[in-house]
Enzyme design. Structure first.
Site, short mmCIF file in Angstrom:
data_model
loop_
_atom_site.label_atom_id
_atom_site.label_comp_id
_atom_site.label_asym_id
_atom_site.label_seq_id
_atom_site.Cartn_x
_atom_site.Cartn_y
_atom_site.Cartn_z
N MET A 1 0.83 -1.10 -0.01
CA MET A 1 0.18 0.02 0.03
C MET A 1 0.82 1.34 -0.10
O MET A 1 1.31 1.51 1.04
CB MET A 1 -0.88 -0.01 1.28
CG MET A 1 -1.66 1.39 1.47
SD MET A 1 -2.88 1.25 2.84
CE MET A 1 -2.03 0.92 4.32
N PRO A 2 1.20 1.93 -1.22
CA PRO A 2 1.67 3.24 -1.21
C PRO A 2 1.32 4.31 -0.57
O PRO A 2 -0.07 4.43 -0.24
CB PRO A 2 1.81 3.60 -2.64
CG PRO A 2 1.27 2.41 -3.36
CD PRO A 2 0.63 1.62 -2.40
N TYR A 3 2.03 4.93 0.38
CA TYR A 3 1.63 6.17 1.22
C TYR A 3 2.29 7.25 0.72
O TYR A 3 3.51 7.25 0.77
CB TYR A 3 1.82 5.89 2.68
CG TYR A 3 1.68 7.11 3.67
CD1 TYR A 3 0.29 7.32 4.13
CD2 TYR A 3 2.55 7.97 3.78
CE1 TYR A 3 -0.13 8.65 4.75
CE2 TYR A 3 2.21 9.10 4.67
CZ TYR A 3 0.94 9.15 5.22
OH TYR A 3 0.94 10.35 6.21
N LYS A 34 1.27 0.08 -9.16
CA LYS A 34 0.54 0.04 -7.82
C LYS A 34 -1.06 0.09 -8.04
O LYS A 34 -1.53 0.68 -8.84
CB LYS A 34 1.00 1.10 -6.91
CG LYS A 34 2.31 1.00 -6.63
CD LYS A 34 2.68 -0.18 -5.74
CE LYS A 34 4.33 -0.16 -5.61
NZ LYS A 34 4.38 -1.44 -4.91
N VAL A 40 -2.64 5.68 -0.77
CA VAL A 40 -3.08 6.73 0.15
C VAL A 40 -2.35 7.97 -0.21
O VAL A 40 -1.02 8.00 -0.22
CB VAL A 40 -2.76 6.21 1.56
CG1 VAL A 40 -2.98 7.40 2.48
CG2 VAL A 40 -3.72 4.96 2.07
#
Length: 68
Positions: A1-3, A34, A40
């Site tokens: 999950m990229p932030y 992604k 996010v």
């Protein structure tokens, strides 16, 4: 999950923030593959008093540059 955390000093409209969020999400999808559903993006708006460049606050820098 990229932030992704974007920090800006200028007030941005809701429309511009939405454009940033969509653009960053799409970039991560296109470049790194992604999943946009799990990406996010957080935008933090900071006071120019809390951001410094070259040893001075952005507030002071902008005031000095406006006088030039």
């Amino acid at each position: 999950m990229p932030y992704v955390n974007i920090k800006i000093t200028d007030q941005a409209t809701a429309e511009k923030k939405a454009e940033l969020i969509a653009g960053v999400t799409n970039l991560l999808r296109d470049v790194l593959g992604k999943n946009p559903a799990t990406t996010v993006v957080v935008i933090e708006e900071l006071s120019t008093d809390n951001w410094g460049i070259g040893g001075e606050s952005t507030t002071a820098r902008r005031k000095r540059e406006a006088k030039s």
